[in-house]
Design an enzyme around this catalytic site. Structure first.
Site, mmCIF file in Angstrom:
data_model
loop_
_atom_site.group_PDB
_atom_site.id
_atom_site.type_symbol
_atom_site.label_atom_id
_atom_site.label_comp_id
_atom_site.label_asym_id
_atom_site.label_seq_id
_atom_site.Cartn_x
_atom_site.Cartn_y
_atom_site.Cartn_z
ATOM 1 N N GLN A 198 -7.751 -5.082 9.611
ATOM 2 C CA GLN A 198 -6.686 -4.703 10.533
ATOM 3 C C GLN A 198 -7.097 -3.541 11.436
ATOM 4 O O GLN A 198 -6.243 -2.841 11.979
ATOM 5 C CB GLN A 198 -5.416 -4.331 9.760
ATOM 6 C CG GLN A 198 -4.798 -5.499 9.013
ATOM 7 C CD GLN A 198 -3.433 -5.162 8.450
ATOM 8 O OE1 GLN A 198 -2.445 -5.055 9.161
ATOM 9 N NE2 GLN A 198 -3.377 -4.994 7.144
ATOM 10 N N ARG A 250 1.953 -10.831 10.530
ATOM 11 C CA ARG A 250 3.289 -10.268 10.783
ATOM 12 C C ARG A 250 4.367 -11.250 10.341
ATOM 13 O O ARG A 250 5.519 -10.864 10.141
ATOM 14 C CB ARG A 250 3.500 -9.973 12.272
ATOM 15 C CG ARG A 250 2.583 -8.957 12.946
ATOM 16 C CD ARG A 250 2.424 -7.691 12.169
ATOM 17 N NE ARG A 250 1.256 -7.766 11.316
ATOM 18 C CZ ARG A 250 1.027 -6.959 10.286
ATOM 19 N NH1 ARG A 250 1.895 -6.011 9.989
ATOM 20 N NH2 ARG A 250 -0.059 -7.075 9.540
ATOM 21 N N ASP A 309 -3.645 7.268 4.712
ATOM 22 C CA ASP A 309 -3.201 5.896 4.950
ATOM 23 C C ASP A 309 -3.886 5.354 6.206
ATOM 24 O O ASP A 309 -4.314 6.124 7.074
ATOM 25 C CB ASP A 309 -1.680 5.902 5.129
ATOM 26 C CG ASP A 309 -1.097 4.505 5.204
ATOM 27 O OD1 ASP A 309 -1.747 3.560 4.719
ATOM 28 O OD2 ASP A 309 0.019 4.354 5.743
ATOM 29 N N GLU A 310 -3.987 4.023 6.315
ATOM 30 C CA GLU A 310 -4.567 3.354 7.500
ATOM 31 C C GLU A 310 -5.946 3.938 7.843
ATOM 32 O O GLU A 310 -6.249 4.237 9.002
ATOM 33 C CB GLU A 310 -3.621 3.490 8.710
ATOM 34 C CG GLU A 310 -2.229 2.917 8.482
ATOM 35 C CD GLU A 310 -2.196 1.391 8.484
ATOM 36 O OE1 GLU A 310 -3.272 0.774 8.547
ATOM 37 O OE2 GLU A 310 -1.096 0.832 8.401
ATOM 38 N N LYS A 330 0.815 -1.217 0.000
ATOM 39 C CA LYS A 330 0.000 0.000 0.000
ATOM 40 C C LYS A 330 0.847 1.264 0.000
ATOM 41 O O LYS A 330 0.466 2.266 -0.605
ATOM 42 C CB LYS A 330 -0.953 0.006 1.185
ATOM 43 C CG LYS A 330 -0.282 0.054 2.546
ATOM 44 C CD LYS A 330 -1.294 0.001 3.671
ATOM 45 C CE LYS A 330 -0.635 0.001 5.029
ATOM 46 N NZ LYS A 330 0.106 1.209 5.329
ATOM 47 N N THR A 331 1.994 1.242 0.693
ATOM 48 C CA THR A 331 2.837 2.438 0.736
ATOM 49 C C THR A 331 3.351 2.779 -0.653
ATOM 50 O O THR A 331 3.452 3.952 -1.026
ATOM 51 C CB THR A 331 4.014 2.241 1.716
ATOM 52 O OG1 THR A 331 3.494 1.889 2.997
ATOM 53 C CG2 THR A 331 4.826 3.524 1.844
#
Length: 664
Positions: free
Chosen positions: A241, A596, A210-211, A29-30
């Site tokens: 998330q 993770r 973002d997020e 996504k970044t």
């Protein structure tokens, strides 16, 4: 853009209207956000100064800035704003704060400052609960008068509603805001001053967030205000998330977008670039048990990977011993390093047994949640000096350093000064110069006090024409803080460590000023304060050590090898979530933990655990039953391992022992 997959490319190039990018864990996504910024500038002709990208942590903002810098030349990026939500709020409030009654140079109270004031008012054990309730109201855009009307019979809410107006008055009197105000106050200013909102909408012509699943009601409102009817918006988020409901996050904000923007386009990123296929299969199997508006399924071309181990132990001590033994065995057989491993748990109290087991094996480890750099005494002292010089109304900062180092301003002097200031509606600095104080203090007390406050006000004058790092260095030197460190440290080594912390703080201020030479002293201090409050407690990857942290703290991180411990009913899902019917968020938290892991994943649980001084029987977490059984390898007892594996464990232990002794 040859390195982007088709879905990523589509998200990067789409600018015809508002866009929601549902980005699964590890889906890049970044890269989408940073590449889109480059496209907006180079291909869509939007000036960098008219683009803003916001996220939640300093770490994420730094990573974005680094990646954008690699895509754009210096001139191309000039004026581009990449920051946290709170830094954007600070930027707005620095410009428009006077409309809400704030003077230039206002202070930002951290949670400790706020809690200290609430404790002074309450003088009971409810202070932390009241602080959380006020924060919750601010995040929900509920002002003091509304809180008084809506507070229910709950004693915490009732107490908080009574205190909320006084708390806000105190902040205003000290020309201060708390962290929540950095979002709430800009929203209120925009609602009351449409012309100001119009100017900011013209300034920010394209917004990237973002997020997005972590936004609260207030942050969502700020986004809607800034975007207006233009719809020039890209948000990236993952409803799977969203694990911060306890601090106001609303995953439903992702779906609210479709109501507020009927022409919203949705693009899903499902290819994962982090984890082995078996790990992703487990994650998908778990999270499908939560309801979804938009279904997505992570996949990877990184291979299927090892079986997922489930370690069953007698109790928490046995669990720690078995997990650490397996970790050591895995490191020995795979020739890995300690920093490739993470132990993740639901609550901090679970770390104790693992710390003991790691220490016994002399395995280095990093424990998340330790003392932050900005919580160290010497750093809080230095920042209090800087805050007071930047804002002479900051009473909290005044009280912290009035007699640090000792300058004979005693407790009696400060108590009478505080009473006089409160009675006359003055800041402590202003009260110190008031002629009426002559009746409260003797000649010597007044002389000592005014010597200090005169020096502070002189520094405030110097701040108008002196570079922030220069003035900060002069302050530390003029109070002879080095000598104070020598007097108050246990030994020379502690003195030197504390001196180095001060040097690091000054270096930080220098770097900040070098990156933006136009910052005033007050602006530089506010930026440093905000960095401290949002500082991400993340492991030092340059040191070879195992990471121990909560599942919440692990969000945004990744490790080659992950152990999720305490997979039991009552721990994960937590018993409170079961009682309150919020198991869906606990499932998302487990999903975060699973995703993770890059190469291997292990779970552990116990049959019995000590809880509130009693030994209780434990049941496996329901989440284990939601994983694909064919991919789980249950290990009921260490003695069940075959002889070869037992020998390998012994060899690993011996190799570690030899390493400790420095022998070959």
């Amino acid at each position: 853009m040859s390195d982007l997959n088709p879905r990523q490319k589509e998200a990067v190039r789409y600018t015809a209207g508002p866009l929601l990018v549902l980005a699964g864990a590890g889906s890049g996504k970044t890269s989408v956000i940073t590449r889109k910024i480059a496209v907006l500038i180079h291909e869509r002709g939007i000036a960098p100064s008219h683009i803003a990208a916001v996220t939640f942590t300093n770490k994420a903002a730094r990573e974005m800035k680094t990646r954008v810098a690699a895509l754009l030349t210096g001139s191309d990026a000039k004026g581009l704003a990449i920051s946290t939500f709170h830094t954007l709020g600070l930027r707005i409030l620095r410009t428009e704060g006077v409309r809400a009654g704030y003077q230039p140079g206002f202070s930002i109270y951290d949670s400790t400052d706020s809690l200290d004031f609430i404790r002074d008012l309450l003088r009971n054990s409810m202070a932390e609960e009241v602080q959380r309730q006020i924060s919750h109201w601010k995040n929900a855009m509920i002002e003091p008068d509304q809180a008084l009307v809506t507070a229910d019979a709950d004693p915490v809410a009732a107490q908080a509603a009574k205190l909320y107006p006084e708390y806000q008055c105190h902040l205003k009197a000290c020309n201060a805001v708390d962290l929540d105000d950095l979002i709430l106050q800009p929203v209120l200013i925009f609602e009351k001053h449409p012309d100001v909102l119009s100017a900011w909408q013209e300034r920010i012509r394209y917004l990237l967030v973002d997020e997005y699943q972590d936004t609260n009601a207030c942050q969502y409102r700020l986004v809607r205000q800034l975007v207006g009817t233009r719809g020039a918006l890209t948000v990236v988020g993952d409803d799977d998330q969203s694990v911060y409901a306890w601090r106001g996050a609303r995953p439903e904000n992702l779906y609210q977008l479709e109501t507020d923007f009927p022409d919203l386009k949705v693009i899903k990123l499902e290819q994962n670039y982090r984890s082995a296929g078996r790990i992703l299969k487990a994650a998908n199997s778990l999270i499908k048990n939560n309801p979804h508006v938009h279904e997505k399924r992570l996949w990877s071309d990184l291979g299927y990977g090892d079986p997922i181990r489930v370690i069953v132990a007698r109790d928490e001590e046995h669990e720690a011993d078995r997990v650490v033994a397996q970790l050591l065995h895995h490191k020995f057989t795979r020739r890995t390093t300690f920093h490739e491993y993470a132990l993740l748990y639901r609550g901090n109290h679970q770390a104790r047994a693992f710390e003991r087991a790691l220490r016994e094996q002399r395995i280095p480890y990093y424990l998340s949640g330790g003392t932050s750099f900005f919580d160290r005494t010497e750093i809080r002292d230095a920042m209090a000096y800087f805050r007071l010089v930047a804002n002479l109304s900051d009473n909290n900062a005044f009280l912290r350093i009035a007699n640090t180092p000792r300058r004979e301003i005693g407790a009696a002097t400060l108590e009478r000064l505080s009473q006089f200031a409160a009675a006359n509606g003055l800041s402590l600095i202003d009260a110190s110069f008031d002629t009426g104080l002559d009746q409260q203090l003797n000649t010597r007390q007044l002389a000592v006090l005014r010597r200090f406050t005169t020096w502070i006000t002189d520094l405030a004058d110097r701040a108008q024409e002196t570079a922030p790092p220069v003035l900060a260095t002069e302050i530390i030197s003029e109070v002879h803080y080095d000598t104070w460190l020598e007097e108050t440290s246990d030994n020379p080594a502690a003195t030197e460590k504390r001196r180095q912390n001060i040097a690091d703080l000054l270096d930080w201020l220098r770097r900040l000023s070098a990156n933006d030479g136009e910052l005033s002293f007050a602006e530089a201090v506010a930026r440093i304060c905000l960095i401290g409050m949002l500082d991400n407690d993340e492991p030092d990857t340059d040191t070879d050590q195992v990471s121990l942290m909560t599942l919440h703290a692990a969000k945004g991180l990744e490790f080659p090898h992950v152990y999720m411990v305490g997979m039991e009913e009552g721990l994960l899902p937590h018993r409170t979530s079961v009682d309150q019917d919020t198991v869906e968020e606990e499932r998302r938290l487990a999903y975060v933990g699973i995703t993770r892991a890059r190469k291997t994943l292990s779970f552990s649980l116990v049959r019995r655990r000590k809880r509130y001084g009693e030994i209780v029987d434990c049941e496996p977490s329901r989440f284990l039953a939601e994983l694909p059984a064919e991919d789980l390898e249950w290990q009921e007892d260490a003695t069940s391992a075959d002889p070869l594996e037992r020998q390998e464990h012994a060899d690993a232990h011996l190799a570690n022992l030899r390493g400790m002794l420095g022998s070959s």
